[in-house]
Design a protein around this motif. Structure first.
Motif, PDB file in Angstrom:
ATOM      1  N   SER A 183      18.422 -27.634  35.553  1.00 40.14           N
ATOM      2  CA  SER A 183      18.101 -27.724  36.904  1.00 40.14           C
ATOM      3  C   SER A 183      19.366 -27.672  37.815  1.00 40.14           C
ATOM      4  O   SER A 183      19.592 -27.033  38.746  1.00 40.14           O
ATOM      5  N   ILE A 184      20.258 -28.585  37.270  1.00 38.09           N
ATOM      6  CA  ILE A 184      21.504 -28.880  37.937  1.00 38.09           C
ATOM      7  C   ILE A 184      22.443 -27.778  37.856  1.00 38.09           C
ATOM      8  O   ILE A 184      22.987 -27.282  38.923  1.00 38.09           O
ATOM      9  N   ARG A 185      22.391 -27.086  36.535  1.00 38.08           N
ATOM     10  CA  ARG A 185      23.283 -25.824  36.542  1.00 38.08           C
ATOM     11  C   ARG A 185      22.823 -24.874  37.497  1.00 38.08           C
ATOM     12  O   ARG A 185      23.853 -24.038  38.139  1.00 38.08           O
ATOM     13  N   LEU A 186      21.519 -24.333  37.576  1.00 41.19           N
ATOM     14  CA  LEU A 186      21.220 -23.465  38.366  1.00 41.19           C
ATOM     15  C   LEU A 186      21.265 -23.614  39.850  1.00 41.19           C
ATOM     16  O   LEU A 186      21.446 -22.613  40.340  1.00 41.19           O
ATOM     17  N   TYR A 187      20.849 -24.844  40.097  1.00 44.32           N
ATOM     18  CA  TYR A 187      21.421 -25.228  41.558  1.00 44.32           C
ATOM     19  C   TYR A 187      22.829 -25.075  41.804  1.00 44.32           C
ATOM     20  O   TYR A 187      23.047 -24.879  42.925  1.00 44.32           O
ATOM     21  N   ARG A 188      23.489 -25.414  41.008  1.00 44.76           N
ATOM     22  CA  ARG A 188      25.035 -25.205  41.161  1.00 44.76           C
ATOM     23  C   ARG A 188      25.423 -23.632  41.267  1.00 44.76           C
ATOM     24  O   ARG A 188      26.137 -23.369  41.928  1.00 44.76           O
ATOM     25  N   ALA A 219      27.115 -21.812  44.477  1.00 47.84           N
ATOM     26  CA  ALA A 219      28.366 -21.262  44.702  1.00 47.84           C
ATOM     27  C   ALA A 219      28.107 -20.015  45.365  1.00 47.84           C
ATOM     28  O   ALA A 219      29.162 -19.551  46.177  1.00 47.84           O
ATOM     29  N   LEU A 220      26.975 -19.550  45.681  1.00 47.45           N
ATOM     30  CA  LEU A 220      26.643 -18.232  46.542  1.00 47.45           C
ATOM     31  C   LEU A 220      26.743 -18.831  48.116  1.00 47.45           C
ATOM     32  O   LEU A 220      27.125 -17.983  48.798  1.00 47.45           O
ATOM     33  N   GLU A 221      26.001 -20.007  48.063  1.00 41.07           N
ATOM     34  CA  GLU A 221      25.824 -20.404  49.723  1.00 41.07           C
ATOM     35  C   GLU A 221      26.090 -21.902  49.452  1.00 41.07           C
ATOM     36  O   GLU A 221      25.157 -22.683  49.338  1.00 41.07           O
ATOM     37  N   PRO A 222      26.991 -22.561  49.629  1.00 44.79           N
ATOM     38  CA  PRO A 222      27.296 -23.970  49.684  1.00 44.79           C
ATOM     39  C   PRO A 222      26.728 -24.912  50.565  1.00 44.79           C
ATOM     40  O   PRO A 222      26.355 -25.859  50.407  1.00 44.79           O
ATOM     41  N   ASN A 223      26.178 -24.035  51.671  1.00 47.83           N
ATOM     42  CA  ASN A 223      25.489 -25.081  52.568  1.00 47.83           C
ATOM     43  C   ASN A 223      23.840 -24.814  52.721  1.00 47.83           C
ATOM     44  O   ASN A 223      23.290 -25.262  53.658  1.00 47.83           O
ATOM     45  N   ASP A 224      23.287 -24.440  51.532  1.00 47.77           N
ATOM     46  CA  ASP A 224      21.843 -24.293  51.071  1.00 47.77           C
ATOM     47  C   ASP A 224      21.452 -25.656  51.205  1.00 47.77           C
ATOM     48  O   ASP A 224      21.593 -26.257  50.080  1.00 47.77           O
ATOM     49  N   LEU A 225      20.593 -26.110  52.161  1.00 52.28           N
ATOM     50  CA  LEU A 225      19.974 -27.347  52.076  1.00 52.28           C
ATOM     51  C   LEU A 225      18.796 -27.559  51.093  1.00 52.28           C
ATOM     52  O   LEU A 225      18.828 -28.695  50.374  1.00 52.28           O
ATOM     53  N   VAL A 226      18.244 -26.424  50.599  1.00 50.10           N
ATOM     54  CA  VAL A 226      17.162 -26.700  49.852  1.00 50.10           C
ATOM     55  C   VAL A 226      17.774 -26.771  48.260  1.00 50.10           C
ATOM     56  O   VAL A 226      17.564 -27.770  47.460  1.00 50.10           O
ATOM     57  N   ALA A 227      18.857 -26.173  48.029  1.00 46.01           N
ATOM     58  CA  ALA A 227      19.721 -26.438  46.773  1.00 46.01           C
ATOM     59  C   ALA A 227      20.163 -27.328  46.605  1.00 46.01           C
ATOM     60  O   ALA A 227      20.336 -28.184  45.632  1.00 46.01           O
ATOM     61  N   LEU A 228      20.934 -28.222  47.662  1.00 42.83           N
ATOM     62  CA  LEU A 228      21.777 -29.580  47.757  1.00 42.83           C
ATOM     63  C   LEU A 228      20.456 -30.527  47.447  1.00 42.83           C
ATOM     64  O   LEU A 228      20.779 -31.424  46.590  1.00 42.83           O
ATOM     65  N   ARG A 229      19.235 -30.676  48.359  1.00 44.30           N
ATOM     66  CA  ARG A 229      18.505 -31.406  47.897  1.00 44.30           C
ATOM     67  C   ARG A 229      18.156 -31.338  46.676  1.00 44.30           C
ATOM     68  O   ARG A 229      17.760 -32.456  46.055  1.00 44.30           O
ATOM     69  N   GLY A 230      17.581 -30.377  46.091  1.00 42.08           N
ATOM     70  CA  GLY A 230      17.027 -30.045  44.750  1.00 42.08           C
ATOM     71  C   GLY A 230      17.912 -30.635  43.672  1.00 42.08           C
ATOM     72  O   GLY A 230      17.735 -31.162  42.829  1.00 42.08           O
ATOM     73  N   GLN A 231      19.151 -30.060  43.875  1.00 40.62           N
ATOM     74  CA  GLN A 231      20.382 -30.642  42.974  1.00 40.62           C
ATOM     75  C   GLN A 231      20.440 -32.103  43.061  1.00 40.62           C
ATOM     76  O   GLN A 231      20.217 -32.752  41.816  1.00 40.62           O
ATOM     77  N   GLY A 232      20.325 -32.651  44.231  1.00 43.18           N
ATOM     78  CA  GLY A 232      20.417 -34.106  44.496  1.00 43.18           C
ATOM     79  C   GLY A 232      19.271 -34.871  43.880  1.00 43.18           C
ATOM     80  O   GLY A 232      19.569 -35.867  42.858  1.00 43.18           O
ATOM     81  N   GLU A 233      18.102 -34.298  43.876  1.00 39.88           N
ATOM     82  CA  GLU A 233      16.979 -34.826  43.090  1.00 39.88           C
ATOM     83  C   GLU A 233      16.927 -34.721  41.596  1.00 39.88           C
ATOM     84  O   GLU A 233      16.662 -35.534  40.820  1.00 39.88           O
ATOM     85  N   ALA A 234      17.470 -33.569  41.157  1.00 37.53           N
ATOM     86  CA  ALA A 234      17.783 -33.415  39.706  1.00 37.53           C
ATOM     87  C   ALA A 234      18.825 -34.269  39.023  1.00 37.53           C
ATOM     88  O   ALA A 234      18.691 -34.834  37.886  1.00 37.53           O
ATOM     89  N   LEU A 235      19.827 -34.724  39.879  1.00 36.25           N
ATOM     90  CA  LEU A 235      20.811 -35.614  39.591  1.00 36.25           C
ATOM     91  C   LEU A 235      20.436 -37.216  39.444  1.00 36.25           C
ATOM     92  O   LEU A 235      20.566 -37.949  38.565  1.00 36.25           O
ATOM     93  N   VAL A 236      19.353 -37.417  40.364  1.00 39.70           N
ATOM     94  CA  VAL A 236      18.868 -38.667  40.249  1.00 39.70           C
ATOM     95  C   VAL A 236      17.857 -38.626  39.023  1.00 39.70           C
ATOM     96  O   VAL A 236      18.016 -39.876  38.209  1.00 39.70           O
TER      97      VAL A 236
END
Length: 168
Positions: A87-92, A96-113
């Motif tokens: 999940s973290i890799r896919l969010y990354r 990479a395509l849109e660094p300011n994507d809030l949904v991707a940032l939140r999802g990656q943060g939750e996967a990191l947790v």
């Protein structure tokens, strides 16, 4: 004579590079077939068919690898399946395509947790707060996930093994 051959080669190279650049589509124009496959994948995910959804989304990315939303939905499927690393890799990839994507940032943060990397998740939270200029639903959700912490692992829930008695 040498200068003519070199200048002719340079002109030919410049012509071929400029022609190939003009044929590319802008980043904001995603292939319509890829968008249709994205919708098919979302519908399959909503119906509970994760395998079908994953197949449709992977096909959407094969058709157009710039389909950021397909990466995000695939990452959500990976999280549901308990694969936070994938999940973290896919969010990354989406970021990479849109660094300011809030949904991707939140999802990656939750996967990191979920993976136990709360420090990196806090970095994502800081980025979200910067983009939102303060609090927003994505920052609130990620902050709650960070506060909750990573889920307990199966080995941590098991009873500790009894120590063998020491031999005299």
């Amino acid at each position: 004579m040498r200068i003519t051959a070199i200048s002719a080669a340079a002109a030919l190279m410049l012509l071929s590079v400029s022609t190939s650049l003009m044929a590319q589509r802008p980043d904001d124009q995603i292939d319509p077939k890829s968008l249709a496959l994205l919708q098919e994948g979302r519908a399959a995910k909503a119906a509970g068919n994760l395998d079908g959804a994953q197949d449709a989304l992977e096909t959407a990315l094969a058709v157009d690898p710039r389909n950021r939303e397909a990466f995000v939905v695939l990452a959500e499927i990976a999280r549901v399946r308990g694969l936070p690393g994938k999940s973290i890799r896919l969010y990354r990839e989406a970021l990479a395509l849109e660094p300011n994507d809030l949904v991707a940032l939140r999802g990656q943060g939750e996967a990191l947790v979920a993976k136990g990397a709360t420090t990196k998740a806090k970095e994502n939270l800081a980025k979200i707060k910067t983009i939102c200029n303060g609090e927003c639903s994505d920052s609130t959700a990620l902050a709650a996930s960070i506060a909750k912490g990573p889920p307990p692992t199966a080995t941590a829930q098991a009873e500790p093994a009894k120590a063998a008695p020491a031999k005299p």
